[in-house]
Scaffold this motif. Structure first.
Motif, mmCIF file in Angstrom:
data_model
loop_
_atom_site.group_PDB
_atom_site.id
_atom_site.type_symbol
_atom_site.label_atom_id
_atom_site.label_comp_id
_atom_site.label_asym_id
_atom_site.label_seq_id
_atom_site.Cartn_x
_atom_site.Cartn_y
_atom_site.Cartn_z
ATOM 1 N N PRO A 20 60.187 38.526 47.364
ATOM 2 C CA PRO A 20 59.154 38.001 46.464
ATOM 3 C C PRO A 20 58.285 39.107 45.888
ATOM 4 O O PRO A 20 57.987 40.101 46.562
ATOM 5 N N ARG A 21 57.930 38.928 44.648
ATOM 6 C CA ARG A 21 57.069 39.914 44.004
ATOM 7 C C ARG A 21 55.650 39.816 44.563
ATOM 8 O O ARG A 21 55.136 38.726 44.775
ATOM 9 N N PRO A 22 55.023 40.944 44.791
ATOM 10 C CA PRO A 22 53.631 40.883 45.271
ATOM 11 C C PRO A 22 52.726 40.328 44.174
ATOM 12 O O PRO A 22 52.925 40.610 42.988
ATOM 13 N N PRO A 23 51.735 39.513 44.528
ATOM 14 C CA PRO A 23 50.848 38.957 43.505
ATOM 15 C C PRO A 23 50.023 40.048 42.846
ATOM 16 O O PRO A 23 49.714 41.076 43.464
ATOM 17 N N PRO A 24 49.686 39.871 41.584
ATOM 18 C CA PRO A 24 48.857 40.875 40.912
ATOM 19 C C PRO A 24 47.476 40.940 41.550
ATOM 20 O O PRO A 24 47.021 39.988 42.179
ATOM 21 N N PRO B 169 43.568 40.649 42.156
ATOM 22 C CA PRO B 169 42.620 39.671 41.595
ATOM 23 C C PRO B 169 41.792 40.290 40.478
ATOM 24 O O PRO B 169 41.323 41.425 40.598
ATOM 25 N N GLN C 217 44.006 36.427 46.812
ATOM 26 C CA GLN C 217 45.367 36.891 47.089
ATOM 27 C C GLN C 217 46.209 35.799 47.728
ATOM 28 O O GLN C 217 47.410 35.692 47.460
ATOM 29 N N GLN C 218 45.599 34.976 48.564
ATOM 30 C CA GLN C 218 46.337 33.910 49.245
ATOM 31 C C GLN C 218 46.633 32.730 48.330
ATOM 32 O O GLN C 218 47.479 31.903 48.655
ATOM 33 N N THR C 219 45.936 32.624 47.207
ATOM 34 C CA THR C 219 46.118 31.491 46.294
ATOM 35 C C THR C 219 46.651 31.923 44.936
ATOM 36 O O THR C 219 46.484 31.200 43.960
ATOM 37 N N ASP C 220 47.265 33.119 44.859
ATOM 38 C CA ASP C 220 47.825 33.618 43.591
ATOM 39 C C ASP C 220 46.768 33.664 42.494
ATOM 40 O O ASP C 220 47.013 33.278 41.343
ATOM 41 N N ASN C 221 45.562 34.094 42.872
ATOM 42 C CA ASN C 221 44.462 34.291 41.922
ATOM 43 C C ASN C 221 44.013 32.994 41.249
ATOM 44 O O ASN C 221 43.515 33.024 40.118
ATOM 45 N N ASN C 222 44.210 31.881 41.919
ATOM 46 C CA ASN C 222 43.707 30.598 41.425
ATOM 47 C C ASN C 222 42.258 30.458 41.877
ATOM 48 O O ASN C 222 41.975 30.310 43.072
#
Length: 229
Positions: free
Chosen positions: A184-188, A190, A213-218
């Motif tokens: 999996p790609r690391p999330p960008p 924040p 980071q845990q919520t994909d920047n939501n």
């Protein structure tokens, strides 16, 4: 009639949302604490300063959950719509529904809602202290009497899909080997705007960055995670 409709549209979604986020026990304690505190404030205020009749209704509770909504719900779309050159976020819709109810009775509804709003902001930390188990037991017994259980024939879609998958026959022959799974790609990282928005609500920067980071920047999901601790 209009007051009832707008009250249900404003109060029910807020109650349901924060009950899910805080948990039934903590949210029940929150409602009890805010009700007691706002009632004491109302009695003192009306007996000392105003001699007017107070409207009956859940105005303190509406103010309490509106305080939670104001403090812990971020603005996802600051320019959701505009009127006469002024920009409003999506939160303005909820504020507008609440205003129809709060302003319906003048000071006799504005003041209880205001005290509920203040009580809600004060009782957020108090809700960590849950009520005695006897209170929840009695409330559960009352709830079973006044509510109906879901019919047994109703099944979730996941259960139905699981049952259909079990009865499905496996295809004959051999299947081709599945390609190797890609990591999996690391999330960008924040964005600073999201970090600043959540930090302005009183959360620490390290906790904000970790929640994003845990919520994909939501931002909204991160705020819910921070609110739940």
């Amino acid at each position: 009639m209009g007051e009832l409709i707008f009250g249900l549209l404003a109060l029910c979604p807020l109650l349901r949302r924060f009950e899910r986020e805080m948990g039934s026990r903590k949210f029940g304690a929150f409602i009890v604490y805010t009700s007691i505190l706002s009632t004491v404030m109302e009695l003192l205020f009306f007996n000392i300063f105003f001699d007017i009749e107070r409207y009956s209704g859940p105005y303190p509770q509406l103010g309490a959950v509106l305080g939670l909504f104001h403090k812990f719900t971020p603005r996802m779309h600051p320019k959701f719509f505009g009127v006469l050159g002024y920009d409003f976020s999506e939160k303005s819709i909820t504020y507008g529904l609440c205003a129809q109810v709060i302003l319906s009775g003048g000071f006799s509804t504005i003041i209880p809602t205001f005290f509920g709003f203040v009580s809600g902001l004060l009782a957020v930390k108090w809700s960590e202290t849950e009520l005695p188990d006897l209170v929840y037991t009695i409330a559960g017994m009352i709830g079973k009497v006044i509510t109906d259980d879901a019919p047994a024939v109703m099944m979730s879609r996941s259960v139905q899909r699981g049952g259909s998958n079990r009865t499905r026959r496996a295809p004959t022959g051999t299947r081709p080997a599945a390609p190797p799974a890609q990591p999996p790609r690391p999330p960008p990282p924040p964005p600073e705007e999201a970090i600043a928005q959540l930090c302005s609500m009183g959360f620490e920067r390290e906790a904000v960055v970790r929640a994003l980071q845990q919520t994909d920047n939501n931002v909204e999901a991160a705020a819910n995670r921070l609110l739940m601790g």
